[in-house]
Design an enzyme around this catalytic site. Structure first.
Site, short mmCIF file in Angstrom:
data_model
loop_
_atom_site.label_atom_id
_atom_site.label_comp_id
_atom_site.label_asym_id
_atom_site.label_seq_id
_atom_site.Cartn_x
_atom_site.Cartn_y
_atom_site.Cartn_z
N HIS A 139 72.86 141.12 72.62
CA HIS A 139 73.69 141.86 72.58
C HIS A 139 74.58 142.31 74.11
O HIS A 139 74.30 142.35 74.57
CB HIS A 139 73.13 142.93 71.47
N ASP A 169 81.19 141.25 75.07
CA ASP A 169 81.84 141.18 73.33
C ASP A 169 83.46 140.57 73.14
O ASP A 169 83.46 138.89 73.32
CB ASP A 169 81.20 141.54 72.32
#
Length: 393
Positions: A139, A169
């Site tokens: 992540h 991200d």
């Protein structure tokens, strides 16, 4: 007419970075068709609230706005045939699975390239298509950590800080998917063929170390917390006001530093500049100056001063901020069939001739399945059979 009218994108992505990229492209006019499954719950988009009597999943309504949606069980052979028929028309594919997943489904780049040589296939992953970590889960926090960026981003002697948003991200994966697609489209206009685009959020995080990479690579320099200008080594920092609020000071250039010092009554610090020989002594004086002001007093002092000094706003203040609203960064987007509009964050890219259009907030998953299949030439009885056999789950 949008800037990207004519681009047709088949979107298999989930979570945040891929869908945010295709949302931005859809805002610019691209025709985005999202392929989902009712069997796979996207936890990032779960939850919601009632807006004027209408149940709205706010993040999904935003991140999938302007997109049509179909549901397919990609493990079913008929679903794979539907995808291949779509690819002859939707010749840009975005997917966010681990490497090899689409190949095992018979829908990888090489297979789809046989269907349509013009296909541009974008694979967004954590660690890329190759290398020893290619299959590793991750992540945002993991990509930033492994890139080395976090090693010098915090304060000396303190726990590394979480940044409050998905930098790798959104800043990395999302934006580079958009860049990769548009670059591949330009290349295709010249060559007539598509290509495979490999975007890794780890690679994108590593690119964020650009400011120190040259020095580190050539000389072995090792940045640490508090050693870089942008991590608080000089006066470039955050300062607390009397009432526990904060201000940012980025007055690096001499003219801005002078304006700042003049405003704060710190004339003795002007000569030393924003990066003085004894930064801690200077910083203590700046801290004391801010600690003598309330947040509102500091806002008034710097409201019209050219000094690269800004308040740290809470998000409710951002929503009502005069500049954010003047820039039209919040837009009212209709929820189809309800008469309700919901406020959403707008695209940061402004066009003079082809402005973005926010046509509709995301409809329920699979909302357009029947219409899309009919447009592909499937008969009503075939569509009913697909539904009964689980192809459309």
């Amino acid at each position: 007419m949008g800037a990207l009218d004519g681009l047709k994108i088949l979107d298999f992505s989930t979570l945040m970075p891929g869908p945010a990229a295709t949302m931005s492209l859809a805002d610019m006019g691209a025709d985005v068709l999202k392929v989902s499954s009712r069997k796979r719950v996207d936890l990032v988009l779960a939850g919601g609230n009632v807006v004027d009597g209408t149940q709205v999943r706010e993040l999904e309504a935003t991140i999938d706005r302007n997109k049509r949606s179909i549901t397919l069980d990609l493990k079913k052979d008929e679903a794979k045939r539907i995808v291949k028929r779509l690819v002859s028309e939707y010749d840009i594919v975005v997917e966010q699975f681990r490497p090899g997943v689409m190949e095992r489904l018979g829908l990888g780049y090489e297979e789809l390239k046989r269907v349509n040589p013009r296909v541009i296939y974008v694979a967004l992953t954590g660690y890329g298509q190759d290398g020893p970590l290619a299959m590793r889960a991750g992540h945002d926090i993991n990509y930033l950590a492994r890139s080395g960026l976090i090693s010098y981003a915090g304060r000396p002697g303190q726990l590394p800080s979480c940044w409050g948003t998905q930098v790798a991200d959104l800043g990395g994966g999302t934006m580079n998917v958009i860049i990769g697609i548009l670059a591949a489209v330009i290349s295709r206009q010249r060559t007539g063929v598509g290509q495979f685009v490999d975007i890794s959020m780890y690679d994108c995080s590593l690119f964020y170390t650009l400011g120190i990479s040259a020095k580190a690579i050539v000389s072995g320099y090792e940045p640490r917390p508090g050693t870089e200008r942008t991590s608080g080594a000089g006066m470039y920092d955050y300062y607390e006001t009397k009432d526990g609020r904060y201000f940012s000071v980025g007055a690096m250039e001499p003219k801005f530093w002078k304006n700042f010092c003049d405003a704060m009554g710190l004339d003795d610090l002007i000569e030393g500049g924003c990066n003085p020989l004894n930064p801690e002594r200077s910083k203590e004086k700046v801290r004391a100056a801010f600690a003598s002001l309330t947040f509102e007093e500091a806002c008034e002092k710097f409201a019209s001063l050219d000094a690269c000094v800004e308040p740290v706003l809470n998000y409710d203040e951002v929503l009502s901020d005069v500049h954010a609203n003047a820039r039209k960064m919040f837009v009212d987007v209709p929820v189809e069939g309800s008469g309700v509009t919901i406020k959403q964050l707008a695209s940061p890219i402004k066009f003079s001739a082809t402005p973005n259009v926010y046509r509709f907030a995301a409809n329920p998953v699979g909302h357009d399945t029947e219409d899309v299949l009919r447009s592909l030439g499937y008969a009503p009885e075939e569509i009913c059979r697909f539904a009964e056999s689980g192809v459309l789950d």
